[in-house]
Design an enzyme around this catalytic site. Structure first.
Site, mmCIF file in Angstrom:
data_model
loop_
_atom_site.group_PDB
_atom_site.id
_atom_site.type_symbol
_atom_site.label_atom_id
_atom_site.label_comp_id
_atom_site.label_asym_id
_atom_site.label_seq_id
_atom_site.Cartn_x
_atom_site.Cartn_y
_atom_site.Cartn_z
ATOM 1 N N ARG A 162 8.559 19.385 -57.587
ATOM 2 C CA ARG A 162 7.487 19.184 -57.557
ATOM 3 C C ARG A 162 7.657 17.383 -57.476
ATOM 4 N NH1 ARG A 162 6.967 22.667 -56.565
ATOM 5 N NH2 ARG A 162 4.700 24.732 -58.053
ATOM 6 N N SER A 212 -2.116 22.712 -62.707
ATOM 7 C CA SER A 212 -1.194 22.366 -64.037
ATOM 8 C C SER A 212 -1.026 21.005 -64.396
ATOM 9 C CB SER A 212 -0.036 22.968 -62.919
ATOM 10 O OG SER A 212 0.138 24.388 -62.848
ATOM 11 N N GLU A 282 2.776 16.718 -64.922
ATOM 12 C CA GLU A 282 3.120 16.923 -63.865
ATOM 13 C C GLU A 282 1.478 15.702 -62.275
ATOM 14 O OE1 GLU A 282 3.072 20.751 -61.820
ATOM 15 O OE2 GLU A 282 2.568 20.090 -60.368
HETATM 16 C C1 FAD Z 1 -7.547 23.999 -59.066
HETATM 17 C C2 FAD Z 1 -5.882 23.164 -58.894
HETATM 18 C C3 FAD Z 1 -4.389 23.766 -58.363
HETATM 19 C C4 FAD Z 1 -3.590 23.657 -57.698
HETATM 20 N N1 FAD Z 1 -2.810 24.629 -57.381
HETATM 21 C C5 FAD Z 1 -1.234 24.163 -57.331
HETATM 22 C C6 FAD Z 1 -0.601 24.609 -57.046
HETATM 23 O O1 FAD Z 1 -0.465 25.804 -56.971
HETATM 24 N N2 FAD Z 1 0.930 24.352 -56.434
HETATM 25 C C7 FAD Z 1 0.763 23.033 -56.894
HETATM 26 O O2 FAD Z 1 2.042 22.236 -56.281
HETATM 27 N N3 FAD Z 1 0.110 21.855 -56.960
HETATM 28 C C8 FAD Z 1 -1.040 22.592 -57.053
HETATM 29 N N4 FAD Z 1 -2.227 21.538 -57.208
HETATM 30 C C9 FAD Z 1 -1.566 19.946 -57.091
HETATM 31 C C10 FAD Z 1 -2.097 19.556 -56.565
HETATM 32 O O3 FAD Z 1 -3.445 19.821 -55.389
HETATM 33 C C11 FAD Z 1 -1.047 19.355 -55.632
HETATM 34 O O4 FAD Z 1 -0.116 18.191 -56.425
HETATM 35 C C12 FAD Z 1 -0.843 18.480 -53.871
HETATM 36 O O5 FAD Z 1 -0.107 18.459 -53.606
HETATM 37 C C13 FAD Z 1 -1.609 17.241 -54.001
HETATM 38 O O6 FAD Z 1 -2.154 16.700 -53.214
HETATM 39 P P1 FAD Z 1 -3.534 15.396 -52.422
HETATM 40 O O7 FAD Z 1 -3.578 15.487 -51.113
HETATM 41 O O8 FAD Z 1 -4.391 16.238 -52.932
HETATM 42 O O9 FAD Z 1 -2.989 14.430 -52.965
HETATM 43 P P2 FAD Z 1 -3.329 13.424 -53.707
HETATM 44 O O10 FAD Z 1 -3.217 13.703 -54.979
HETATM 45 O O11 FAD Z 1 -4.122 12.478 -53.686
HETATM 46 O O12 FAD Z 1 -1.620 11.968 -54.384
HETATM 47 C C14 FAD Z 1 -0.835 12.972 -55.144
HETATM 48 C C15 FAD Z 1 0.209 11.378 -54.628
HETATM 49 O O13 FAD Z 1 1.240 11.648 -53.391
HETATM 50 C C16 FAD Z 1 0.518 9.827 -52.364
HETATM 51 N N5 FAD Z 1 0.098 10.571 -51.292
HETATM 52 C C17 FAD Z 1 -1.499 11.582 -51.013
HETATM 53 N N6 FAD Z 1 -0.730 11.626 -49.663
HETATM 54 C C18 FAD Z 1 0.050 10.854 -49.193
HETATM 55 C C19 FAD Z 1 0.892 10.196 -47.692
HETATM 56 N N7 FAD Z 1 0.041 11.093 -46.798
HETATM 57 N N8 FAD Z 1 1.456 9.396 -47.601
HETATM 58 C C20 FAD Z 1 2.544 8.763 -48.644
HETATM 59 N N9 FAD Z 1 1.790 9.519 -49.967
HETATM 60 C C21 FAD Z 1 0.939 10.184 -50.378
HETATM 61 C C22 FAD Z 1 -0.941 9.713 -53.797
HETATM 62 O O14 FAD Z 1 -0.471 7.913 -53.323
HETATM 63 C C23 FAD Z 1 -0.090 10.493 -54.914
HETATM 64 O O15 FAD Z 1 0.569 9.584 -55.510
HETATM 65 C C24 FAD Z 1 -3.541 22.387 -57.884
HETATM 66 C C25 FAD Z 1 -4.569 20.995 -57.975
HETATM 67 C C26 FAD Z 1 -5.875 21.728 -58.585
HETATM 68 C C27 FAD Z 1 -7.223 20.816 -58.306
#
Ligand code: FAD
Length: 289
Positions: A162, A212, A282
């Site tokens: 992560r 999580s 996380e």
């Molecule tokens: C119901 C649910 C289930 C989930 N299950 C999992 C799972 O099984 N495994 C897991 O690992 N995670 C899980 N997650 C957490 C989440 O979906 C992941 O961490 C996901 O990768 C976040 O992506 P995002 O596009 O939503 O990022 P965001 O939440 O929008 O951003 C996260 C970080 O990344 C940065 N960022 C985003 N895009 C870019 C880019 N293009 N360039 C530079 N920085 C960037 C943002 O600035 C921020 O700091 C879950 C979440 C939910 C709500």
């Protein structure tokens, strides 16, 4: 490009909380994004990239930096050759995984249920059911703080549990190329369905959350430690430790970011008192808490 002023981030996060960002940009193309980043670099105005907002807890008071949304517009996925798929950073991970499955390419099916963008998944080295995005990543294209466009290997992104170096280095992810293996499309679809069923059985998908909430402590499971501390269903205002999965903190509907933060802090305190393990969030925090 759309520009909104004082845009409430609760409209853009899966926790459904978060105050305003002074300016909220929605670039329509990679070229517009690159130009926008150049303007921010030159003016010195701070900014952050927003993917799907599925790993963020944003303060009720909002943030003092501009937010640039890349999901929706900056998306697209294509087959590069027999084993490689390229996706723009704003592509939903689910869409990229489904596209790979339809090409009869396996390796991304366990990532299908993660509700993030490709860019956000790389920042987090997202993973599920024994697969992390680094396992299938061949390379990633980023824009550096100084405006250079680089293609980096997984090693150069320092992907670990992560974590990546993307934020520390100030990179903006533009796209990712995945190297996959040939498989039978129907079997890959079957595994995707199996993972989806497991998620629906175990996770509180009907309530707002950021997945999580805590990192997995070495050799332990956060959810189990939280349950053992007697915190299943424990709530503060509208924030609650999920009844279904103790590793998830959920917004029962009207929680504030302050309540979610207070509950996260209280869970950390009580788990430490019970088992001497210090949980670490996380979820990323934006704004002041
Ligand atoms: C119901 C649910 C289930 C989930 N299950 C999992 C799972 O099984 N495994 C897991 O690992 N995670 C899980 N997650 C957490 C989440 O979906 C992941 O961490 C996901 O990768 C976040 O992506 P995002 O596009 O939503 O990022 P965001 O939440 O929008 O951003 C996260 C970080 O990344 C940065 N960022 C985003 N895009 C870019 C880019 N293009 N360039 C530079 N920085 C960037 C943002 O600035 C921020 O700091 C879950 C979440 C939910 C709500």
């Amino acid at each position: 490009m759309q520009i909104k002023e004082n845009e409430y981030l609760r409209e853009h996060t899966t926790f459904r909380v978060g105050g305003p960002a002074p300016r909220y940009y929605i670039p329509e193309s990679i070229e517009e994004l690159i130009e926008l980043l150049r303007e921010h670099r030159e003016s010195g105005v701070p900014f952050r990239i927003l993917g799907n907002g599925s790993n963020l807890l944003v303060s009720d008071a909002g943030v003092d930096f501009d937010v640039i949304e890349i999901r929706g517009r900056l998306e697209g996925v294509e087959l590069l050759d027999a084993e490689r798929v390229r996706a723009l950073a704003g592509t939903q991970l689910a869409r990229a995984a489904r596209f790979a499955q339809q090409q009869g390419l396996e390796g991304m099916e366990a990532l299908h249920g993660i509700p993030g963008t490709v860019g956000g998944a790389l920042v987090m080295n997202a993973g599920a059911y024994g697969t992390e995005i680094r396992d299938v990543l061949e390379s990633c294209e980023v824009l550096t703080r100084t405006g250079e466009r680089l293609r980096l290997s997984p090693e150069e992104l320092a992907l670990s549990y992560r974590h990546s170096c993307i934020e520390e280095k100030g990179y903006t992810v533009l796209s990712a190329t995945f190297r996959l293996r040939h498989g039978a499309a129907a079997e890959i679809a079957g595994r995707m369905q199996d993972y989806r069923t497991r998620r629906m059985e175990k996770q509180p998908l009907n309530l707002a959350s950021a997945g999580s909430t805590f990192r997995r402590p070495e050799g332990q499971f956060a959810g189990k430690l939280i349950e053992e501390a007697g915190l299943r269903g424990f709530s503060l205002g509208g924030a609650q430790v999920s009844e279904k999965h103790c590793g998830f903190i959920v917004n029962r509907g009207a929680a504030s970011a302050a309540e979610l933060y207070a509950l996260i802090s209280e869970v950390i305190r009580r788990v430490e008192a019970h088992s001497s393990v210090v949980l670490k969030p996380e979820v990323k925090m934006w704004g002041s808490f």
